[in-house]
Design an enzyme around this catalytic site. Structure first.
Site, PDB file in Angstrom:
ATOM      1  N   GLU A  62     -16.161   6.382   4.552  1.00 48.48           N
ATOM      2  CA  GLU A  62     -15.458   5.835   5.711  1.00 48.48           C
ATOM      3  C   GLU A  62     -15.398   6.854   6.829  1.00 48.48           C
ATOM      4  OE1 GLU A  62     -11.245   5.009   5.338  1.00 48.48           O
ATOM      5  OE2 GLU A  62     -11.030   6.463   3.731  1.00 48.48           O
TER       6      GLU A  62
ATOM      7  N   ARG B   8       0.831  -1.207   0.000  1.00 55.02           N
ATOM      8  CA  ARG B   8       0.000   0.000   0.000  1.00 55.02           C
ATOM      9  C   ARG B   8       0.866   1.258   0.000  1.00 55.02           C
ATOM     10  NH1 ARG B   8      -4.535   0.305   4.534  1.00 55.02           N
ATOM     11  NH2 ARG B   8      -2.737   0.846   5.820  1.00 55.02           N
TER      12      ARG B   8
ATOM     13  N   LYS C 247      -2.711   6.436   1.207  1.00 51.72           N
ATOM     14  CA  LYS C 247      -2.461   6.875   2.584  1.00 51.72           C
ATOM     15  C   LYS C 247      -1.535   8.096   2.569  1.00 51.72           C
ATOM     16  CE  LYS C 247      -2.226   4.718   7.131  1.00 51.72           C
ATOM     17  NZ  LYS C 247      -3.444   5.344   7.634  1.00 51.72           N
TER      18      LYS C 247
HETATM   19  N1  PLP Z   1      -9.176   4.498   6.667  1.00 50.24           N
HETATM   20  C1  PLP Z   1      -8.345   5.465   7.037  1.00 50.24           C
HETATM   21  C2  PLP Z   1      -8.635   6.847   6.585  1.00 50.24           C
HETATM   22  C3  PLP Z   1      -7.232   5.168   7.829  1.00 50.24           C
HETATM   23  O1  PLP Z   1      -6.391   6.122   8.214  1.00 50.24           O
HETATM   24  C4  PLP Z   1      -7.021   3.839   8.235  1.00 50.24           C
HETATM   25  C5  PLP Z   1      -5.861   3.492   9.044  1.00 50.24           C
HETATM   26  O2  PLP Z   1      -4.855   3.074   8.576  1.00 50.24           O
HETATM   27  C6  PLP Z   1      -7.924   2.861   7.826  1.00 50.24           C
HETATM   28  C7  PLP Z   1      -9.003   3.226   7.047  1.00 50.24           C
HETATM   29  C8  PLP Z   1      -7.732   1.437   8.219  1.00 50.24           C
HETATM   30  O3  PLP Z   1      -6.706   0.815   7.488  1.00 50.24           O
HETATM   31  P1  PLP Z   1      -5.883  -0.378   8.093  1.00 50.24           P
HETATM   32  O4  PLP Z   1      -6.854  -1.392   8.537  1.00 50.24           O
HETATM   33  O5  PLP Z   1      -5.043  -0.866   6.973  1.00 50.24           O
HETATM   34  O6  PLP Z   1      -5.102   0.173   9.232  1.00 50.24           O
HETATM   35  C1  COI Z   2      -3.932   3.588  11.544  1.00 57.12           C
HETATM   36  O1  COI Z   2      -4.945   3.036  11.987  1.00 57.12           O
HETATM   37  O2  COI Z   2      -2.847   2.986  11.488  1.00 57.12           O
HETATM   38  C2  COI Z   2      -3.945   4.956  11.063  1.00 57.12           C
HETATM   39  O3  COI Z   2      -3.049   5.307  10.358  1.00 57.12           O
HETATM   40  C3  COI Z   2      -5.001   5.898  11.466  1.00 57.12           C
HETATM   41  C4  COI Z   2      -4.392   7.133  12.065  1.00 57.12           C
HETATM   42  C5  COI Z   2      -5.300   8.291  11.911  1.00 57.12           C
HETATM   43  C6  COI Z   2      -4.036   6.908  13.499  1.00 57.12           C
END
Ligand code: PLP
Ligand code: COI
Length: 348
Positions: A225, A86, A189
């Site tokens: 989201e 990612r 991200k």
């Molecule tokens: N959506 C956003 C905007 C996020 O910052 C995160 C955190 O990383 C997620 C979703 C969840 O992603 P993940 O499960 O890969 O941490």
């Molecule tokens: C995560 O869950 O790892 C994120 O990057 C979200 C962040 C806003 C703390």
């Protein structure tokens, strides 16, 4: 570097989601088309040029994952190669160099190993949050990509992301602001996505919500989201659904929860557009999911000037989210057999 094995005297169970300075971080620099050899450093401050594109034009991105201590004392990461993939997808979108997967994994492993003393013990409820970041550094003024980049991985022991501790329901307030345009950077991200969300989060919190919930910016009908997590919804029909949208971050936690639901519990899952107002009454349970958020049940949602209860009393945790949460954290903490092959052990 060998791990220093004595743990820090922290009150692990009382940690929130805040930065705590650990001893080491990993840093590698990309210059003139190549990654220079990286290493562990102790200095947490970056020394970068005032013209750096990461500061002015947000040419930067980051990742987030957790290292956990298993019952038998091993240290494990959860699906870190997906974070590597990612980050590289985001890097390409922002005209930054990809971080080779072996460098990414080595940097994460070294940062975790060197900070062994900061990894919360098994059973504490806390974890070591790992934050890889890639930033455009060096001198620049016009709108063009940086000439040099720094890849850095720092860590911090953390507790629950939302203030309600354990698995208590949170609440979300639909934002009047858009998070991401349909063909914008919402699925990457990129830090820039988050700066625009700070005011949305503040407004949500002023309403008493834990966090903002974004609808799609084209029609303001479909759930996108939350500010820091994806959304999963259990319908009264028993199906587990999640928004399909090209403006949301493809969450590794969401992907894992859907796989656990389908494979372990035989729950039918579907990724599709979800019209908040039309479908809300068919919601049985709702959760926000992410690395920081884990799987946080959502009890109430604020939209159209009022609070709407997601079934139940708006505060308690539904049985399906509870069992999905239990399965996910047991897997992430190495308490059950890793049937999916998702854990990545860090040799200490
Ligand atoms: N959506 C956003 C905007 C996020 O910052 C995160 C955190 O990383 C997620 C979703 C969840 O992603 P993940 O499960 O890969 O941490
Ligand atoms: C995560 O869950 O790892 C994120 O990057 C979200 C962040 C806003 C703390």
């Amino acid at each position: 570097m060998d791990a220093i094995l004595a743990k820090k005297p922290l009150k692990w169970a009382e940690l929130g989601f805040q930065y705590i300075k650990a001893d080491f971080r990993y840093s590698a620099v990309f210059q003139k088309g190549n990654w220079l050899p990286g290493n562990l450093i102790s200095e947490e401050n970056l020394n970068i040029h005032e013209g750096a594109p990461s500061l002015h034009y947000a040419q930067q991105c980051f990742e987030g994952m957790k290292a956990q201590t298993t019952q038998d004392g091993r240290v494990v990461l959860f699906r870190p190669t997906l974070n590597s993939e990612r980050m590289n997808r985001t890097a390409s979108r922002l005209l930054m160099p990809e971080v080779p997967q072996d460098l990414f994994i080595k940097a994460v492993e070294e940062a975790v190993r060197a900070n062994y003393a900061w990894i919360p013990p098994h059973g504490s409820g806390a974890a070591l949050y790992v934050r890889p970041m890639l930033i455009g550094v060096g001198e620049n003024l016009g709108l063009k990509p940086a000439q040099a980049f720094e890849f850095r991985v720092f860590v911090s022991p953390v507790g629950p992301y939302y203030k309600s501790s354990g698995l208590a329901a949170i609440s979300l307030a639909v934002s009047e602001f858009d998070r991401a345009a349909p063909q914008g950077t919402g699925s990457y991200k990129a830090g820039a996505n988050y700066a625009g969300g700070l005011l949305a989060t503040l407004k949500a919190q002023e309403l008493g919500a834990s966090e903002a919930l974004y609808l799609d910016s084209a029609s303001h009908r479909f759930i996108d989201e939350a500010g820091s997590a994806n959304i999963v919804i259990l319908l009264k029909s028993g199906e587990l659904i999640t928004p399909s949208s090209n403006a949301i971050l493809p969450s590794i936690t969401r992907r894992s929860v859907l796989e656990i639901a389908a494979e372990q519990f035989g729950i039918k899952t579907e990724e599709r557009a979800i019209d908040l107002r039309i479908e809300f009454d068919s919601f049985a349970e709702m959760s926000a999911c992410g690395t920081a958020a884990v799987l946080s049940p959502v009890g109430r949602v604020y939209f159209d000037s009022e609070w709407h209860i997601v079934n139940g009393d708006g505060y308690s945790v539904g049985p399906v989210m509870q069992k999905l949460y239990d399965s996910l954290i047991q897997l992430q903490r190495g308490e059950v057999e890793d049937k999916f092959g998702w854990l990545h052990e860090v040799e200490i």
